[in-house]
Every structure is written in C-alpha cells, then in structure tokens.
Enzyme design. Structure first.
Site, mmCIF file in Angstrom:
data_model
loop_
_atom_site.group_PDB
_atom_site.id
_atom_site.type_symbol
_atom_site.label_atom_id
_atom_site.label_comp_id
_atom_site.label_asym_id
_atom_site.label_seq_id
_atom_site.Cartn_x
_atom_site.Cartn_y
_atom_site.Cartn_z
ATOM 1 N N ARG A 1 -6.666 -3.854 6.046
ATOM 2 C CA ARG A 1 -6.134 -4.958 5.244
ATOM 3 C C ARG A 1 -6.317 -4.667 3.748
ATOM 4 O O ARG A 1 -6.044 -5.524 2.921
ATOM 5 C CB ARG A 1 -6.830 -6.270 5.624
ATOM 6 C CG ARG A 1 -6.674 -6.633 7.096
ATOM 7 C CD ARG A 1 -7.312 -7.978 7.438
ATOM 8 N NE ARG A 1 -7.448 -8.123 8.876
ATOM 9 C CZ ARG A 1 -6.464 -8.514 9.691
ATOM 10 N NH1 ARG A 1 -5.269 -8.797 9.190
ATOM 11 N NH2 ARG A 1 -6.665 -8.619 10.988
ATOM 12 N N GLU B 1 -5.093 -3.382 0.608
ATOM 13 C CA GLU B 1 -3.764 -3.057 0.078
ATOM 14 C C GLU B 1 -3.768 -1.766 -0.723
ATOM 15 O O GLU B 1 -2.739 -1.089 -0.821
ATOM 16 C CB GLU B 1 -3.229 -4.217 -0.768
ATOM 17 C CG GLU B 1 -2.807 -5.416 0.060
ATOM 18 C CD GLU B 1 -1.770 -5.043 1.124
ATOM 19 O OE1 GLU B 1 -0.803 -4.334 0.799
ATOM 20 O OE2 GLU B 1 -1.932 -5.465 2.284
ATOM 21 N N HIS B 2 -4.907 -1.387 -1.320
ATOM 22 C CA HIS B 2 -4.992 -0.096 -2.009
ATOM 23 C C HIS B 2 -4.740 1.037 -1.012
ATOM 24 O O HIS B 2 -4.002 1.979 -1.290
ATOM 25 C CB HIS B 2 -6.378 0.082 -2.643
ATOM 26 C CG HIS B 2 -6.632 -0.796 -3.826
ATOM 27 N ND1 HIS B 2 -5.937 -0.674 -5.004
ATOM 28 C CD2 HIS B 2 -7.515 -1.808 -4.006
ATOM 29 C CE1 HIS B 2 -6.379 -1.564 -5.868
ATOM 30 N NE2 HIS B 2 -7.334 -2.270 -5.285
ATOM 31 N N ASP C 1 -11.490 6.146 8.584
ATOM 32 C CA ASP C 1 -12.780 5.722 8.062
ATOM 33 C C ASP C 1 -13.213 6.825 7.121
ATOM 34 O O ASP C 1 -13.080 8.017 7.439
ATOM 35 C CB ASP C 1 -13.808 5.507 9.172
ATOM 36 C CG ASP C 1 -15.027 4.752 8.649
ATOM 37 O OD1 ASP C 1 -14.840 3.805 7.869
ATOM 38 O OD2 ASP C 1 -16.153 5.103 9.021
ATOM 39 N N PHE D 1 -10.133 3.103 -6.744
ATOM 40 C CA PHE D 1 -10.943 2.050 -6.162
ATOM 41 C C PHE D 1 -12.149 2.688 -5.487
ATOM 42 O O PHE D 1 -12.255 3.915 -5.420
ATOM 43 C CB PHE D 1 -10.132 1.206 -5.163
ATOM 44 C CG PHE D 1 -9.596 1.975 -3.979
ATOM 45 C CD1 PHE D 1 -10.256 1.956 -2.758
ATOM 46 C CD2 PHE D 1 -8.413 2.706 -4.081
ATOM 47 C CE1 PHE D 1 -9.770 2.659 -1.665
ATOM 48 C CE2 PHE D 1 -7.910 3.397 -2.992
ATOM 49 C CZ PHE D 1 -8.592 3.383 -1.777
ATOM 50 N N TYR E 1 -15.427 4.432 -4.955
ATOM 51 C CA TYR E 1 -16.268 5.316 -5.772
ATOM 52 C C TYR E 1 -15.444 6.272 -6.642
ATOM 53 O O TYR E 1 -16.015 7.146 -7.298
ATOM 54 C CB TYR E 1 -17.201 6.134 -4.872
ATOM 55 C CG TYR E 1 -18.200 5.296 -4.113
ATOM 56 C CD1 TYR E 1 -19.415 4.931 -4.684
ATOM 57 C CD2 TYR E 1 -17.925 4.868 -2.821
ATOM 58 C CE1 TYR E 1 -20.332 4.157 -3.985
ATOM 59 C CE2 TYR E 1 -18.833 4.091 -2.108
ATOM 60 C CZ TYR E 1 -20.037 3.739 -2.702
ATOM 61 O OH TYR E 1 -20.943 2.972 -1.999
ATOM 62 N N LYS F 1 -3.940 12.414 -7.315
ATOM 63 C CA LYS F 1 -5.041 12.111 -6.406
ATOM 64 C C LYS F 1 -4.658 12.407 -4.958
ATOM 65 O O LYS F 1 -5.419 13.041 -4.218
ATOM 66 C CB LYS F 1 -5.451 10.647 -6.542
ATOM 67 C CG LYS F 1 -6.557 10.243 -5.575
ATOM 68 C CD LYS F 1 -6.861 8.753 -5.656
ATOM 69 C CE LYS F 1 -7.827 8.336 -4.569
ATOM 70 N NZ LYS F 1 -8.094 6.877 -4.569
ATOM 71 N N ARG G 1 -8.464 11.625 1.873
ATOM 72 C CA ARG G 1 -7.517 10.858 2.693
ATOM 73 C C ARG G 1 -6.181 11.575 2.763
ATOM 74 O O ARG G 1 -5.551 11.653 3.826
ATOM 75 C CB ARG G 1 -7.366 9.449 2.121
ATOM 76 C CG ARG G 1 -6.676 8.480 3.075
ATOM 77 C CD ARG G 1 -6.784 7.046 2.584
ATOM 78 N NE ARG G 1 -8.153 6.555 2.712
ATOM 79 C CZ ARG G 1 -8.940 6.256 1.677
ATOM 80 N NH1 ARG G 1 -8.494 6.394 0.438
ATOM 81 N NH2 ARG G 1 -10.158 5.823 1.868
#
Length: 213
Positions: free
Chosen positions: A10, A12-13, A75, A166, A168, A190, A196
């Site tokens: 959930r 949104e970033h 995760d 967002f 760290y 990024k 990710r």
C-alpha cells in the site's frame, strides 16, 4: 487469466517505483499493475518471517489467494555491516511500531533515520559499509511461487541528503556513485542500480515465462 497483476504493498512510493521498473515487461505482456490499496477488503499480512524472501512470499501468496490475481511482493531493507546486518528485516520498524503507518510514513522514516544515525554516529568512514537488499516474489494461484533477489552496496552518510527518495535513501551512498545519496538520484538513475530494480529486473524473465500469452 486476468491481465492485471497486483503489487502487495500500500506504499504508493513503491507502487510508483515498481511501475517504472516493470514498465517494459508489462507493456509487452499487456499487464496492468494495480496496488493492494485497490483491494481495501484484503487485510495487511503480518511480516512474521525472519528473512526478506520469507516475508515477501507471505505477502505475495496471501494477496494472490485473496484476489485470485497474480501477485508480486517484495521485502527489502538496509543491512549495516557494523550492526551485524541490522536493521535488516526490521528496517521499516527500526525505531518501533507505528500505528497508522501509511498516514505517518514520513514521520516513521525520520524516526528510523534518526535512530540509525545516532547508533553509528561515532563509526569512522571505513566501517560505515552497508547494503540495500531486496527479495521479490511472484505468486500465481495454482503455481509454485518464484523468488528473485537483488542488492546494492555502499556506505552510510553522516547525515541525510536529498529529497527524491524514501526510507533510508537519504543516508545511503551507493558504491556506483560515491558522490551522492540515493535520495539525490533521479527516479531513472535510482531504478537503474537499486536493490529493488535489480530484484525485479531478475523477475522479468519469470513474468514473461509464466504470464506470456
């Protein structure tokens, strides 16, 4: 099979970030990415595992079972060498549990950053190594789940820098560009090097194999 695929978050970033990372494969396969917020009746899944892969699998499989759709979950967290790999799976709640986390995400991020920086305040440059780690899981009803992992190595800054990020990001300086924190990167920059991004790019051939027409 529905051409929708749901992201088990959930945040949104994260939804925005993953839509960018997966844009090519979703375009090729005709997939529409939706977030867990589109299914308010589905409760959040407690992250009770002790590994990134375990928590990602819990979330993906629960959301796939609840919606009947293919589900992607990740995760991820920060592993700091001098802290023995912590915060690790506790990265999002390093400063404690926060009720209403989605509404207070910025406050939670600041608290986590402040605590981490206090813990390593006296650690010299040569011992500030860290890595962002991500496990991504694809769950499709009736199939075994698939897991891919990604990481990016770097070191901790002495204070936050940058506004485009967002978690760290403002205190993580990647080895690939030691002049900037991840929060000083553009989205495109990024995504090209992030943990990710690496995990979900590794997932692309799995998506093509399992969801290709």
């Amino acid at each position: 099979m529905s051409r929708r695929i749901v992201l088990a978050t959930r945040n949104e970033h994260k939804v925005h970030e993953l839509r960018q990372i997966l844009s090519a494969v979703c375009r090729d396969l005709g997939l529409e990415i939706v977030g867990a917020a589109d299914f308010p009746e589905v409760p959040d899944v407690p992250e009770t595992e002790v590994t990134f892969a375990g928590n990602a699998r819990l979330k993906a499989e629960a959301l796939a079972a609840a919606t009947g759709l293919p589900a992607l979950a990740d995760d991820s967290g920060l592993a700091v060498e001098v802290l023995g790999g912590c915060p690790g799976v506790f990265s999002a709640r390093w400063s404690g549990s926060h009720a209403g986390a989605d509404a207070r995400r910025a406050e939670k991020d600041r608290a986590n950053l402040t605590l981490l920086l206090e813990q390593v305040a006296d650690v010299p440059e040569e011992h500030r190594g860290a890595a962002f780690v991500c496990a991504a899981v694809l769950a499709i009803p009736g199939q075994d789940s698939a897991t891919c992992e990604g990481r990016v190595t770097g070191r901790l800054a002495y204070g936050p820098r940058g506004t485009n990020g967002f978690g760290y990001d403002p205190v993580f300086i990647p080895d690939a560009d030691p002049a900037r924190t991840l929060a000083e990167f553009s989205d495109t920059e990024k995504n090209a090097i992030s943990h990710r991004g690496n995990a979900f790019r590794a997932m692309e051939p799995v998506l093509r194999e399992r969801l290709g027409v």
